[in-house]
Structure formats: structure tokens, C-alpha cells
Scaffold this active site. Structure first.
Site, short mmCIF file in Angstrom:
data_model
loop_
_atom_site.label_atom_id
_atom_site.label_comp_id
_atom_site.label_asym_id
_atom_site.label_seq_id
_atom_site.Cartn_x
_atom_site.Cartn_y
_atom_site.Cartn_z
CG ASN A 171 4.88 1.73 -7.70
OD1 ASN A 171 3.76 2.09 -8.01
ND2 ASN A 171 5.10 0.57 -7.14
N GLY B 24 -2.70 2.38 -4.90
CA GLY B 24 -1.93 3.33 -4.10
C GLY B 24 -1.79 2.86 -2.67
CB SER B 25 -0.65 4.64 0.31
OG SER B 25 -1.52 5.75 0.22
CD GLU C 240 -5.11 -4.66 -7.12
OE1 GLU C 240 -4.06 -5.06 -6.59
OE2 GLU C 240 -6.00 -5.44 -7.52
CB CYS D 257 2.84 -2.61 -4.57
SG CYS D 257 2.51 -3.62 -6.01
CD GLU E 74 4.20 -0.51 0.83
OE1 GLU E 74 3.12 0.01 1.16
OE2 GLU E 74 4.45 -0.85 -0.33
P1 NAD Z 1 -0.63 7.27 -3.05
O1 NAD Z 1 -1.69 6.59 -2.27
O2 NAD Z 1 0.08 8.41 -2.43
O3 NAD Z 1 -1.22 7.83 -4.44
C1 NAD Z 1 -2.00 7.05 -5.31
C2 NAD Z 1 -2.95 7.93 -6.07
O4 NAD Z 1 -3.84 8.58 -5.17
C3 NAD Z 1 -2.29 9.04 -6.89
O5 NAD Z 1 -2.90 9.08 -8.16
C4 NAD Z 1 -2.55 10.29 -6.08
O6 NAD Z 1 -2.71 11.43 -6.88
C5 NAD Z 1 -3.85 9.99 -5.37
N1 NAD Z 1 -3.94 10.62 -4.05
C6 NAD Z 1 -2.93 10.84 -3.17
N2 NAD Z 1 -3.40 11.41 -2.04
C7 NAD Z 1 -4.73 11.56 -2.21
C8 NAD Z 1 -5.79 12.08 -1.40
N3 NAD Z 1 -5.56 12.58 -0.19
N4 NAD Z 1 -7.05 12.06 -1.90
C9 NAD Z 1 -7.30 11.55 -3.11
N5 NAD Z 1 -6.33 11.05 -3.92
C10 NAD Z 1 -5.08 11.06 -3.49
O7 NAD Z 1 0.38 6.11 -3.49
P2 NAD Z 1 1.72 6.18 -4.30
O8 NAD Z 1 2.76 6.91 -3.53
O9 NAD Z 1 1.47 6.63 -5.70
O10 NAD Z 1 2.11 4.64 -4.37
C11 NAD Z 1 2.71 3.99 -3.30
C12 NAD Z 1 1.77 3.06 -2.57
O11 NAD Z 1 0.96 2.36 -3.47
C13 NAD Z 1 2.52 1.99 -1.79
O12 NAD Z 1 1.86 1.77 -0.57
C14 NAD Z 1 2.41 0.77 -2.67
O13 NAD Z 1 2.53 -0.45 -1.99
C15 NAD Z 1 1.05 0.96 -3.25
N6 NAD Z 1 0.95 0.26 -4.53
C16 NAD Z 1 0.11 -0.80 -4.63
C17 NAD Z 1 0.04 -1.51 -5.81
C18 NAD Z 1 -0.84 -2.70 -5.98
O14 NAD Z 1 -1.01 -3.13 -7.12
N7 NAD Z 1 -1.43 -3.24 -4.93
C19 NAD Z 1 0.80 -1.10 -6.89
C20 NAD Z 1 1.64 0.01 -6.74
C21 NAD Z 1 1.70 0.70 -5.56
#
Ligand code: NAD
Length: 455
Positions: free
Chosen positions: A114, A187-188, A209, A243, A331
């Protein structure tokens, strides 16, 4: 080169001790800064291609933050990396005590899409500052930015120091099968759990994070107009794909109608559209459909226009929402803002506490008693009083979640600490030592020990 080979090369390079040199680290941070500067046009084009993120937004929420981060690290690194003397307690006297920050080694940084540059490169800045080597895995979801960033890195840094891997679940899963000295994941919450499990196999330290439903609380006595303006900006920035975006608003029932009118006024005023570069697309069609399914037509107060071809969802405010509605389950991570009225502040607190601890919370009030009550009774990663989202831009505020919204924090010195181990040293002197700990153990020695330790 296989992941294993790259990790081995990075480990060898790390053990050459080059990254321990502060001059080397500062040089690499400067190099990264000039690389980003030199690639601004290419990188901006990539964010536009991925989700029509404008040059303005890419500068303010990506490059600007990174330049600030890098400048801060370059300026303060000599101080952060210094060994720090601490007092020696009487039991150990005469001696010196100090703490040496040391780099952890080979680090894996996994980014989210994002804010693709900030969320991959800001941890990279912290990792370089702390003296580590890094394998960076940007999110495949923003494919153009992932490609642009990986190219910039792999063409300019040697793989034994920094290497970018592109890919999605299979590549990340394969990477996670290896042993790292640190894993930094953004990520999530769901994927955070997968990463944490993989890290646990090797007892690898993690920073996670993650996300969550971050509330904004609006009391009756705040400056409603300013509040609405700040919340509209914070929510619809990046089309709500932030996020720490305010996920939903809890507003005092006595000012709800006035507040809703003001929200509408500012949404209209800010004129969210791609054409004037005030808005971005929903990242992909899957997310578009997930979000439109959250919009209950009967509850739309304002907005609700959608266009699947352009992946456009207009800023949408929902009213008469209850905590049992679908939109309140997870979320939102999109431009949909539920507004819920509360009758007492204790009721609002109970509602927030009944859900997982959020990444952020925003308190809009002029009442210091209520402000302090909310700050003390609610647990959340971080936040702001009378503002939203902007706390992320102060590098002196460690940024991270708590509970389901994350483990650990970064930015500024907290980022340096996230990629460091703090090695504690007691340095004894040879010239004198009481013989209290050495046998024979006598009554007299015990009374001295009791005096020394039991006070
Ligand atoms: P996501 O968890 O889908 O992906 C994040 C990363 O994990 C990507 O690089 C992806 O390739 C990898 N990934 C996805 N599925 C995986 C799996 N099964 N096994 C291993 N790796 C995997 O998240 P997203 O859609 O990129 O981002 C959205 C989420 O991230 C939201 O929940 C948001 O709140 C959170 N977020 C948090 C912060 C923070 O700083 N706390 C910042 C940005 C986004």
C-alpha cells in the site's frame, strides 16, 4: 543463485565485518538516498501504473518520508551506535558496565503494497543503519513498484549486501524456510501469524507490523469542523488503503448529525478523483469486490459510487452502523467509513476493548479528563490526539502495534534498535575484589551479602 546461496554470501559478507564500520553504513545510506532521488521518475511512474498514485502522493507519503528517515539515520547513527555506559551496582564494584549495540546479521524484510517504497525501504534504512545485510521481498501485489524497486536495488548493490527478491506466496514461503537473523514483516495479521510460525522454528527475532480496526473517537466538545477535515484527509488518503487509516468513527450521539454534514462538506471540497490526482485506485479487482460487498446500500450516508473498470470506489460514509454489521468485522482497508454514535464514553471504551487491540486510535476532544481516560484505558499501537495518521511522520515516535496489530516497532532510533542486539558487558578490574562470593561461606559474609543485596 538460490536463496540459500544468497544467504550464505550475505552471511560471509557480514562476517567480513565491513557492515560494522559506521562510515560504511553512512556511505550506503547516502548511496540509497541518491539512488531513490535518481529513480524518482521511474518509481513514480510505477506507483501510477499500479494504482494511479500521483506524483504528489508518491512524494509526500513515500520519497519524502524516506529522505527524512535517511537524513535522521545519517545524523544520529554515530550516537545510536555508540557503546553506552551504565551505572555499576555495588555488588559488582569495582567495575565498568556498558551496552554495545551490535547488528544481528542477515535480515529478511517483507513489505506490503500500500505504500510500497516506504514499507520496504524504510525498514531497509534501519537495517543498514544498524549494520546488517538484507534480503528484501517487496509485495507482488503492486507489481510495477516491486519490479522498479528490485531493479534499482539489484543493479546498484552487491547481492552479498542487499538483494531484492520478487515474488508472492511461493517465493516468500521458500524464503521463510531458511534461517535468518531477523525477520521484519509488514502486512496483514493473518500472514503475520504464518511468518511468526516460520521464524519460531529458528527462534528468529521478528518485528511484525500488522493491521487492525483503528477507531477514531469524536467527543461533543471538540472542534468538529477541524476534526471532520482531518479525519476525511486521513481516511481517504490512498483511498483508505492505509494501515493506520481511521477504520471507523465513534461519535457522541449529540453531535453526530452535525459531524456527518461536515464530513460530507469536506469530501466534496477535496474533490477526490484520479484526474486531479487527489485519489488512487483500489489495488486490484479482488479487493474492489471485497470492499463493495461491505457497502450496505441502505446505510450509505454519502458516496457509494463504484466503477469496476477503473477500480474506483468513491469516498463512502455509512451511518446507522452497528457492531454486528459485516463492515465492522475486519479491517476495512478501503474508502468506506462507518460512523457509529455512542451515548457514553464508557460505552465507547467497552466497544473498542471488545475487539483486538488496534494499530492506531485517534481521540478528538477538548476535554483533558476524557483524553487522559481514553489514553489510559485503551490499548493500541500508537495514535494521535486531535489528529489522525500524522503520528507516523515523527521519527521520534516508535511506530508499531500491540497484540494483534503487531510486535515491536521502528522509525528513528526504534528502527535501529529493531535491527540490533544490545550486548551487555560487565568489565571487572583486577586491582581489588571483595572475597564475599568465594568459599568458605561464613555467617559474616552472609550478613554482608544481605546488607548489599537485600536493601
Ligand atoms: P499481506 O499480508 O497480504 O502481504 C504482505 C506480504 O506478505 C507480501 O509481501 C506478500 O507477498 C506476503 N505474503 C502474502 N501471503 C503470504 C503467505 N501465505 N505466506 C508468506 N507470505 C505471504 O498484506 P498486504 O495486502 O500487502 O497489506 C495489507 C495489510 O497490511 C493490512 O492489514 C494493513 O493494515 C497491513 N499493513 C500494516 C502496516 C504497518 O506498518 N503496521 C503497513 C502497511 C500495511
Amino acid at each position: 543463485m538460490s536463496y540459500n546461496e544468497i544467504i550464505k554470501k550475505q552471511s560471509d559478507f557480514f562476517h567480513s565485518n565491513k557492515t560494522k564500520d559506521i562510515g560504511f553504513r553512512i556511505g550506503q545510506l547516502k548511496k540509497l538516498r541518491s539512488l531513490i532521488k535518481g529513480h524518482e521518475t521511474v518509481l513514480s511512474r510505477a506507483t501510477w501504473n499500479d494504482f494511479k498514485k500521483s506524483e504528489f502522493d508518491t512524494y509526500t507519503t513515500e520519497f519524502g518520508i524516506l529522505y527524512h528517515d535517511i537524513a535522521e539515520a545519517i545524523k544520529k547513527l554515530p550516537e545510536w551506535a555508540k557503546r553506552k555506559s551504565v551505572a555499576t551496582n555495588l555488588v559488582n564494584w569495582p567495575a565498568r558496565s556498558y551496552i554495545i549495540p551490535e547488528p544481528l546479521g542477515v535480515c529478511l524484510v517483507i513489505g506490503a503494497w500500500n505504500y510500497p517504497y516506504q514499507l520496504s525501504l524504510s525498514p531497509l534504512v534501519a537495517a543498514i543503519a544498524a549494520g546488517n545485510t538484507v534480503i528484501l521481498k517487496p509485495s507482488e501485489i503492486a507489481s510495477a513498484t516491486s519490479a522498479a524497486m528490485a531493479k534499482m536495488i539489484n543493479e546498484n548493490f552487491p547481492p552479498e549486501f542487499i538483494f531484492a527478491v520478487e515474488g508472492g506466496i511461493p517465493e516468500t514461503t521458500a524464503l521463510l524456510e531458511n534461517k535468518f537473523d531477523k525477520i521484519f514483516f509488514t502486512g496483514s495479521t493473518a500472514v503475520g501469524k504464518i511468518v511468526y510460525q516460520a521464524a519460531a522454528k529458528n527462534l528468529t527475532p521478528v518485528t511484525l507490523e500488522l493491521g487492525g480496526k483503528s477507531p477514531a473517537i469524536v467527543t461533543h466538545d471538540c472542534n468538529l469542523k477541524e476534526t471532520a477535515k482531518r479525519l476525511v484527509w486521513a481516511k481517504f488518503l490512498n483511498a483508505g488503503q492505509t494501515c493506520i487509516a481511521p477504520d471507523y468513527v465513534l461519535v457522541d450521539e449529540t453531535v453526530k448529525d452535525e459531524f456527518l454534514l461536515l464530513l460530507k462538506e469536506f469530501i466534496k471540497k477535496f474533490d477526490y478523483s484520479f484526474a486531479n490526482h487527489n485519489y488512487v485506485q483500489i489495488i486490484n479487482e479482488r479487493t474492489f469486490h471485497r470492499l463493495t460487498a461491505l457497502i450496505d446500500e441502505k446505510k450509505i450516508y454519502f458516496g457509494g459510487e463504484t466503477d469496476v473498470q477503473n477500480r474506483y470506489i468513491s469516498p463512502t460514509v455509512l451511518t446507522h452502523v452497528t457492531f454486528d454489521d459485516k463492515v465492522m468485522e475486519d479491517e476495512i482497508f478501503g474508502p468506506v467509513l462507518p460512523v457509529i454514535a455512542y451515548s457514553t464514553i464508557d460505552d465507547a471504551i467497552l466497544k473498542i476493548r471488545s475487539r483486538p487491540k488496534p494499530l492506531a486510535c485517534y481521540i478528538f476532544t477538548n476535554d483533558s479528563i476524557i483524553k487522559n481516560k481514553l489514553l489510559s484505558e485503551l490499548s493500541f499501537g500508537g495514535g494521535a490526539v486531535n489528529d489522525a495518521v500524522m503520528h507516523i511522520s515523527n521519527p521520534n515516535l516508535p511506530f508499531g502495534g500491540v497484540g494483534s496489530s503487531g510486535i515491536g516497532s521502528y522509525h528513528g532510533e526504534a528502527g535501529f534498535a529493531a535491527f540490533s542486539h544490545h550486548k551487555s558487558i560487565l568489565e571487572k578490574l583486577f586491582w581489588w575484589e571483595p572475597d564475599l562470593k568465594y568459599p568458605p561461606n561464613t555467617e559474616k559474609k552472609l550478613s554482608w551479602i544481605k546488607w548489599l543485596m537485600g536493601r
